[in-house]
Design a protein around this motif. Structure first.
Motif, PDB file in Angstrom:
ATOM      1  N   GLY A 201       0.757  -1.163  -0.060  1.00  0.00           N
ATOM      2  CA  GLY A 201       0.067  -0.058  -0.215  1.00  0.00           C
ATOM      3  C   GLY A 201       0.883   1.320   0.071  1.00  0.00           C
ATOM      4  N   ASP A 204      -2.040   4.088   0.164  1.00  0.00           N
ATOM      5  CA  ASP A 204      -2.851   3.835   1.328  1.00  0.00           C
ATOM      6  C   ASP A 204      -1.949   3.583   2.845  1.00  0.00           C
ATOM      7  OD1 ASP A 204      -4.791   3.186   3.032  1.00  0.00           O
ATOM      8  OD2 ASP A 204      -5.524   1.044   1.837  1.00  0.00           O
ATOM      9  N   ARG A 206      -2.747   3.546   5.624  1.00  0.00           N
ATOM     10  CA  ARG A 206      -3.307   2.679   6.614  1.00  0.00           C
ATOM     11  C   ARG A 206      -3.249   1.376   6.635  1.00  0.00           C
ATOM     12  NH1 ARG A 206      -5.608   6.457  10.091  1.00  0.00           N
ATOM     13  NH2 ARG A 206      -6.244   8.586   9.257  1.00  0.00           N
TER      14      ARG A 206
END
Length: 562
Positions: A201, A204, A206
């Motif tokens: 990721g 992203d 998170r």
């Protein structure tokens, strides 16, 4: 008796003529009319003497050649010493360290934060002044600017944890560059990097799987053990890094030094250096953390909020440094065409070439105007909430547009040099390869557009601040006035805004740049920009300016003068 017809001199064919002199030994500040006007307008006028000295220093042939060397002799990873001990070090050519020393001495790594040394108020125009130096240095060599940018941007993130800031800021704000590999406590100056993205990721964050376990209960400023990997770990020879990892209460931000407090190298294992398209002088790496020591910045679970402050400042640098490289690409093209003769004329006097050069210069001045207008909002956001709102919206707008426009401009400028532009000895190819990194780094184009929408969703009144500035420039150009009206209409259909985000953000950027040019640039610049970029009286490629544009005036304004 020797026949003179067969002497070696009779066969000499290599006579160099119709070639321009090298663009060197000039002052990057005083030779740039648009830059000087921009810095004075946006609040950096007090630094004029300092910037003049810096522009002359880095414009010498010796410093310019340091940029070439740093990209010819690339960083090398040394995983082990000759006895087999793991060392995880990167070796750089001396030219890289010389460039770093120049940038640090100028304060490009943190001068806007000098007021923190004595607790005084931020200095007026400090961010604009620093970025003027960044704009110039990126024209000499952009790769080493990565750790320079990150060090500057790390300061506001570190301020979320006063105990760490107190320890690290004196070394960060030093003007001494110390490349030695030893604990920060033994150094006179340090640099900082960052590690956010992972294999699974990139954007992203998170989705990060790197995890952090507290050593003694945890909490702000406390030590954790961090285990995991980072797919891109920028400038691995920095003295410390801001990294993201999953703590017990969520994704958190940590300061990870290269050495632990007991003087031992931290367990940061460099797996490899990335073989990048450009940005060659800068060592970007892939790393693993094997229970590496890190100290929590702020509270657990607030990692994105804390590190986004760092990302905001790096995004501004992306826009300004890109505009600087655009400037150098155009300067090289105009310089070459001023000397090179084709079909009994200098290239600069050929109508088709004149159109290309003027168009490239127009694009560059607009990018410079927009980037530094946003830079001023950073300076003034400390005391002016409207400027703070402008900053939150227009930083991703500027990064999106300037960085997207740059690669094609660099290619077109390179073509102006012909074959001379397509060889490694020159700077044009290096600039072309460097351009995409700033569009990708710290959020690619779609991310920037989504960030604009998210910022407006959280703070819809910020759009009123932006449009108030745009409205203040009305009345001087009909194309501009119409473009502002059309842009406002774009925001009436909120339901489809995300689908149209790239168009909307592009239009915001062009209107924002035009608002500065209409108010402050010569009419021949602002009128040409509004007619082409806003009224779309323009082709799909550079060099398609409409009739009536004063091409020569635009070119002369962009000419790098001694």
């Amino acid at each position: 008796m020797t026949n003179p017809e067969f002497e070696p001199e009779a066969f000499a064919t290599h006579e160099v003529f119709n070639q321009p002199p090298a663009l060197e030994n000039y002052n990057l500040f005083t030779s740039d009319i648009a830059l000087r006007e921009t810095i004075a307008r946006e609040g950096g006028g007090a630094a004029e003497d300092n910037l003049t000295a810096f522009g002359g220093r880095i414009g010498t042939s010796e410093v310019i050649d340091l940029g070439r060397q740093a990209n010819a002799y690339l960083p090398v990873l040394k995983s082990f010493d000759r006895f087999g001990h793991r060392i995880d070090r990167v070796e750089f050519h001396p030219s890289y360290h010389q460039l770093m020393s120049l940038s640090v001495a100028q304060g490009l790594h943190g001068s806007p934060w000098d007021h923190l040394k004595d607790g005084s108020a931020p200095k007026k125009g400090a961010i604009v002044s620093r970025l003027a130096g960044t704009y110039m240095m990126s024209q000499i060599e952009a790769g080493h600017g990565c750790p320079i940018t990150m060090t500057n941007a790390a300061v506001p993130a570190l301020m979320f944890q006063p105990s760490l800031a107190e320890e690290w800021l004196p070394r960060i704000l030093s003007r001494d560059y110390d490349p030695s590999f030893k604990p920060a406590s033994e150094k006179t100056g340090v640099t900082l990097g960052m590690g956010m993205t992972e294999k699974q990721g990139g954007t992203d964050v998170r989705a990060n799987t790197t995890h952090a376990q507290p050593v003694n209960g945890g909490g702000p400023g406390e030590e954790y053990r961090i285990t995991g990997h980072k797919w891109f770990f920028s400038a691995p020879m920095c003295d410390a890094f801001l990294v993201l990892a999953q703590a017990p209460n969520g994704l958190s931000c940590f300061l990870m030094p290269r050495f632990t407090p007991d003087g031992e190298p931290n367990r940061i294992r460099i797996q490899r250096l990335k073989e990048k398209v450009g940005n060659k002088s800068n060592a970007s790496s892939e790393v693993e953390f094997q229970a590496a020591a890190g100290w929590l910045i702020g509270e657990e679970g607030r990692g994105v909020r804390n590190i986004i402050e760092m990302a905001t400042y790096t995004r501004l640098d992306c826009a300004v440094a890109t505009a600087g490289m655009m400037r150098q690409a155009v300067a090289q093209a105009v310089h070459h065409c001023s000397y090179r003769r084709v079909f009994q004329k200098h290239l600069i006097d050929q109508p088709l070439m004149s159109g290309v050069l003027a168009d490239l210069a127009l694009e560059t001045e607009a990018a410079t105007a927009l980037s530094f207008r946003v830079a001023r909002s950073f300076d003034e956001a400390f005391t002016d909430e409207q400027e703070a709102a402008y900053r939150r919206i227009m930083t991703p707008v500027a990064k999106y547009w300037v960085c997207k426009r740059a690669p094609n401009l660099a290619y077109e400028a390179m073509e102006c040099l012909g074959g001379n532009g397509y060889v490694e000895e020159g700077i044009a190819g290096r600039i072309y390869r460097e351009m995409p990194v700033n569009a990708i780094w710290e959020g690619s184009g779609n991310v920037m557009c989504l960030d604009v929408l998210r910022a407006l969703g959280r703070e819809p009144e910020a759009l009123d601040v932006v449009f108030a500035e745009f409205d203040a420039a009305r009345g001087a150009n009909a194309h501009y006035d119409k473009a502002v009206d059309l842009l406002k209409q774009q925001f009436t259909d909120i339901g489809t805004l995300e689908m149209r985000a790239r168009v909307v953000v592009e239009d915001m950027a062009k209107v924002a740049a035009a608002s500065v040019l209409v108010k402050h640039a010569p009419d021949y610049v602002s009128d040409a920009f509004c007619a082409t970029r806003l009224n779309r009286d323009w082709g799909d490629l550079y060099g398609t300016l409409p009739e009536g544009v004063d091409q020569r005036a635009i070119i002369d304004r962009s000419r790098p003068m001694a």
